[in-house]
Motif scaffolding. Structure first.
Motif, PDB file in Angstrom:
ATOM      1  N   VAL A 139      -9.678 -51.234 -11.060  1.00  0.00           N
ATOM      2  CA  VAL A 139      -9.984 -52.021 -12.252  1.00  0.00           C
ATOM      3  C   VAL A 139     -10.115 -53.474 -11.824  1.00  0.00           C
ATOM      4  O   VAL A 139      -9.183 -54.043 -11.243  1.00  0.00           O
ATOM      5  CB  VAL A 139      -8.887 -51.898 -13.328  1.00  0.00           C
ATOM      6  CG1 VAL A 139      -9.222 -52.786 -14.529  1.00  0.00           C
ATOM      7  CG2 VAL A 139      -8.705 -50.448 -13.759  1.00  0.00           C
ATOM      8  N   VAL A 140     -11.279 -54.055 -12.064  1.00  0.00           N
ATOM      9  CA  VAL A 140     -11.533 -55.467 -11.753  1.00  0.00           C
ATOM     10  C   VAL A 140     -11.733 -56.199 -13.071  1.00  0.00           C
ATOM     11  O   VAL A 140     -12.674 -55.907 -13.818  1.00  0.00           O
ATOM     12  CB  VAL A 140     -12.770 -55.628 -10.847  1.00  0.00           C
ATOM     13  CG1 VAL A 140     -13.009 -57.112 -10.542  1.00  0.00           C
ATOM     14  CG2 VAL A 140     -12.597 -54.839  -9.555  1.00  0.00           C
ATOM     15  N   LEU A 141     -10.831 -57.123 -13.355  1.00  0.00           N
ATOM     16  CA  LEU A 141     -10.870 -57.892 -14.596  1.00  0.00           C
ATOM     17  C   LEU A 141     -11.413 -59.280 -14.308  1.00  0.00           C
ATOM     18  O   LEU A 141     -10.914 -59.977 -13.426  1.00  0.00           O
ATOM     19  CB  LEU A 141      -9.461 -58.008 -15.185  1.00  0.00           C
ATOM     20  CG  LEU A 141      -8.755 -56.689 -15.513  1.00  0.00           C
ATOM     21  CD1 LEU A 141      -7.287 -56.933 -15.809  1.00  0.00           C
ATOM     22  CD2 LEU A 141      -9.422 -56.008 -16.698  1.00  0.00           C
ATOM     23  N   VAL A 142     -12.430 -59.700 -15.052  1.00  0.00           N
ATOM     24  CA  VAL A 142     -12.974 -61.044 -14.884  1.00  0.00           C
ATOM     25  C   VAL A 142     -12.176 -61.975 -15.795  1.00  0.00           C
ATOM     26  O   VAL A 142     -12.311 -61.963 -17.012  1.00  0.00           O
ATOM     27  CB  VAL A 142     -14.471 -61.088 -15.214  1.00  0.00           C
ATOM     28  CG1 VAL A 142     -14.992 -62.522 -15.067  1.00  0.00           C
ATOM     29  CG2 VAL A 142     -15.235 -60.156 -14.270  1.00  0.00           C
ATOM     30  N   SER A 143     -11.329 -62.772 -15.174  1.00  0.00           N
ATOM     31  CA  SER A 143     -10.448 -63.686 -15.887  1.00  0.00           C
ATOM     32  C   SER A 143     -11.093 -65.071 -15.935  1.00  0.00           C
ATOM     33  O   SER A 143     -12.316 -65.195 -16.020  1.00  0.00           O
ATOM     34  CB  SER A 143      -9.081 -63.726 -15.189  1.00  0.00           C
ATOM     35  OG  SER A 143      -8.188 -64.561 -15.881  1.00  0.00           O
ATOM     36  N   SER A 144     -10.308 -66.116 -15.870  1.00  0.00           N
ATOM     37  CA  SER A 144     -10.835 -67.482 -15.925  1.00  0.00           C
ATOM     38  C   SER A 144      -9.774 -68.460 -15.468  1.00  0.00           C
ATOM     39  O   SER A 144      -8.573 -68.250 -15.707  1.00  0.00           O
ATOM     40  CB  SER A 144     -11.267 -67.830 -17.354  1.00  0.00           C
ATOM     41  OG  SER A 144     -11.592 -69.205 -17.463  1.00  0.00           O
ATOM     42  N   GLY A 145     -10.217 -69.547 -14.851  1.00  0.00           N
ATOM     43  CA  GLY A 145      -9.303 -70.630 -14.534  1.00  0.00           C
ATOM     44  C   GLY A 145      -8.689 -71.228 -15.775  1.00  0.00           C
ATOM     45  O   GLY A 145      -7.615 -71.843 -15.725  1.00  0.00           O
ATOM     46  N   ALA A 146      -9.337 -71.020 -16.929  1.00  0.00           N
ATOM     47  CA  ALA A 146      -8.814 -71.523 -18.197  1.00  0.00           C
ATOM     48  C   ALA A 146      -7.529 -70.820 -18.606  1.00  0.00           C
ATOM     49  O   ALA A 146      -6.868 -71.243 -19.553  1.00  0.00           O
ATOM     50  CB  ALA A 146      -9.862 -71.359 -19.296  1.00  0.00           C
ATOM     51  N   SER A 147      -7.154 -69.745 -17.895  1.00  0.00           N
ATOM     52  CA  SER A 147      -5.892 -69.072 -18.198  1.00  0.00           C
ATOM     53  C   SER A 147      -4.701 -69.934 -17.820  1.00  0.00           C
ATOM     54  O   SER A 147      -3.593 -69.736 -18.329  1.00  0.00           O
ATOM     55  CB  SER A 147      -5.812 -67.729 -17.469  1.00  0.00           C
ATOM     56  OG  SER A 147      -5.820 -67.923 -16.054  1.00  0.00           O
ATOM     57  N   SER A 148      -4.913 -70.888 -16.918  1.00  0.00           N
ATOM     58  CA  SER A 148      -3.809 -71.765 -16.496  1.00  0.00           C
ATOM     59  C   SER A 148      -4.205 -73.241 -16.461  1.00  0.00           C
ATOM     60  O   SER A 148      -3.441 -74.081 -16.014  1.00  0.00           O
ATOM     61  CB  SER A 148      -3.294 -71.338 -15.118  1.00  0.00           C
ATOM     62  OG  SER A 148      -4.337 -71.339 -14.156  1.00  0.00           O
ATOM     63  N   LEU A 149      -5.425 -73.549 -16.913  1.00  0.00           N
ATOM     64  CA  LEU A 149      -5.871 -74.925 -17.096  1.00  0.00           C
ATOM     65  C   LEU A 149      -6.127 -75.124 -18.590  1.00  0.00           C
ATOM     66  O   LEU A 149      -6.420 -74.150 -19.297  1.00  0.00           O
ATOM     67  CB  LEU A 149      -7.145 -75.206 -16.293  1.00  0.00           C
ATOM     68  CG  LEU A 149      -7.035 -75.076 -14.780  1.00  0.00           C
ATOM     69  CD1 LEU A 149      -8.418 -75.188 -14.145  1.00  0.00           C
ATOM     70  CD2 LEU A 149      -6.098 -76.129 -14.204  1.00  0.00           C
ATOM     71  N   TYR A 150      -6.058 -76.352 -19.051  1.00  0.00           N
ATOM     72  CA  TYR A 150      -6.053 -76.551 -20.496  1.00  0.00           C
ATOM     73  C   TYR A 150      -7.084 -77.605 -20.906  1.00  0.00           C
ATOM     74  O   TYR A 150      -7.103 -78.705 -20.358  1.00  0.00           O
ATOM     75  CB  TYR A 150      -4.640 -76.942 -20.961  1.00  0.00           C
ATOM     76  CG  TYR A 150      -3.625 -76.000 -20.377  1.00  0.00           C
ATOM     77  CD1 TYR A 150      -3.475 -74.713 -20.876  1.00  0.00           C
ATOM     78  CD2 TYR A 150      -2.866 -76.388 -19.274  1.00  0.00           C
ATOM     79  CE1 TYR A 150      -2.583 -73.827 -20.310  1.00  0.00           C
ATOM     80  CE2 TYR A 150      -1.970 -75.498 -18.698  1.00  0.00           C
ATOM     81  CZ  TYR A 150      -1.829 -74.218 -19.215  1.00  0.00           C
ATOM     82  OH  TYR A 150      -0.956 -73.336 -18.641  1.00  0.00           O
ATOM     83  N   PHE A 151      -7.937 -77.231 -21.870  1.00  0.00           N
ATOM     84  CA  PHE A 151      -8.958 -78.113 -22.404  1.00  0.00           C
ATOM     85  C   PHE A 151      -8.867 -78.104 -23.920  1.00  0.00           C
ATOM     86  O   PHE A 151      -8.510 -77.093 -24.532  1.00  0.00           O
ATOM     87  CB  PHE A 151     -10.356 -77.666 -21.969  1.00  0.00           C
ATOM     88  CG  PHE A 151     -10.571 -77.679 -20.478  1.00  0.00           C
ATOM     89  CD1 PHE A 151     -10.922 -78.854 -19.833  1.00  0.00           C
ATOM     90  CD2 PHE A 151     -10.419 -76.518 -19.730  1.00  0.00           C
ATOM     91  CE1 PHE A 151     -11.118 -78.871 -18.458  1.00  0.00           C
ATOM     92  CE2 PHE A 151     -10.618 -76.528 -18.363  1.00  0.00           C
ATOM     93  CZ  PHE A 151     -10.966 -77.707 -17.717  1.00  0.00           C
TER      94      PHE A 151
END
Length: 261
Positions: A139-151
């Motif tokens: 299982v390959v999940l496409v996550s994001s740097g936004a999971s630990s960065l904040y805008f």
């Protein structure tokens, strides 16, 4: 049962997903692929030209009650019925909206975001697990740097991706025969980035808005084809030692996944 690997690829209609699909189809020994997109217009010519490709129109923003019937029948059962197995899920679909501050965002919009970015992934994994166990699948999940960065305004998107990372680690713990990994694809040159520099820029601070414009102007955007190759190769043969990890697509540990297999 066919010995050719079977990959379910979501969000295949454009951007990273379309790049992944083209990469897989161009391999010397391509896998069988069931590709989903809300709009399959761009995929239909590829399906006509490749016997190993099946395309399905799926709207992951549908109510949860509908997803519980759509996902097993239109995706999981369809792949198993056609090819007899499932070797990998490459879960790439997702939405940014709502891009709005918490004090003005509507709960219904957050719920819609989570249906697409999180709950549909849970349902798809749940339905596919019996077949993934049989193949020691991936299982390959496409996550994001936004999971630990904040805008500013990114609360729904970022938190849904953080939830996806937690799901990744939970799945690695609960399913020892299935290898799962979550990948942050970087700032990719897609329609999402164009929207951030345009209409969504009004929500963010001037500094945040300038950041995304500067990445584009400096040539710092990641090419969909580059990150797509890494994600495709992980779906084909991710090593067990990576299970449960959340990694950036260009992490050194993934260097061997950047070359064409």
């Amino acid at each position: 049962m066919s010995e050719t690997p079977v990959i379910i690829l979501t969000g295949a209609g454009r951007g990273i997903g379309f790049a992944i699909l083209k990469y897989l189809l161009a391999l010397t020994n391509p896998p069988n692929i069931l590709a989903t997109s809300r709009n399959i217009t761009a995929l239909e010519p590829l399906a006509a030209a490749h016997e190993n490709l099946e395309v399905v129109s799926v709207d992951f923003a549908a109510p949860s009650s509908e997803l519980k019937s759509i996902i097993p029948t239109a995706i999981v059962n369809a792949a198993v019925s056609k090819w007899g197995r499932i070797d990998a899920l490459l879960l790439n679909h997702g939405v940014l909206d709502p891009l709005a501050k918490v004090d003005v965002a509507e709960l219904e919009d957050w719920e819609a975001n989570y249906r697409v970015n999180f709950f549909s992934n849970v349902q798809l994994i749940k339905n596919a697990l019996p077949d993934l166990r049989k193949t020691n699948g991936r299982v390959v999940l496409v996550s994001s740097g936004a999971s630990s960065l904040y805008f500013t305004g990114w609360g729904a998107y970022g938190s849904s991706k953080a939830a996806l990372n937690h799901l990744n680690s939970t799945l690695a713990l609960e399913e020892p025969t299935v290898t799962t990994v979550a990948i942050a694809p970087g700032i990719v040159d897609t329609d999402m980035q164009a929207a951030l520099r345009g209409v969504h820029g009004k929500v963010m601070s001037s500094g945040e808005n300038s950041f995304f414009h500067s990445v584009k102007e400096s040539g710092g955007l990641v090419k969909p084809e580059d990150v797509g190759a890494v994600l495709a190769n992980l779906a084909l043969q991710v090593e067990k030692s990576l299970s449960g990890k959340y990694l950036n697509w260009d992490d050194e540990v993934l260097s061997s996944y950047r070359a064409k297999l």
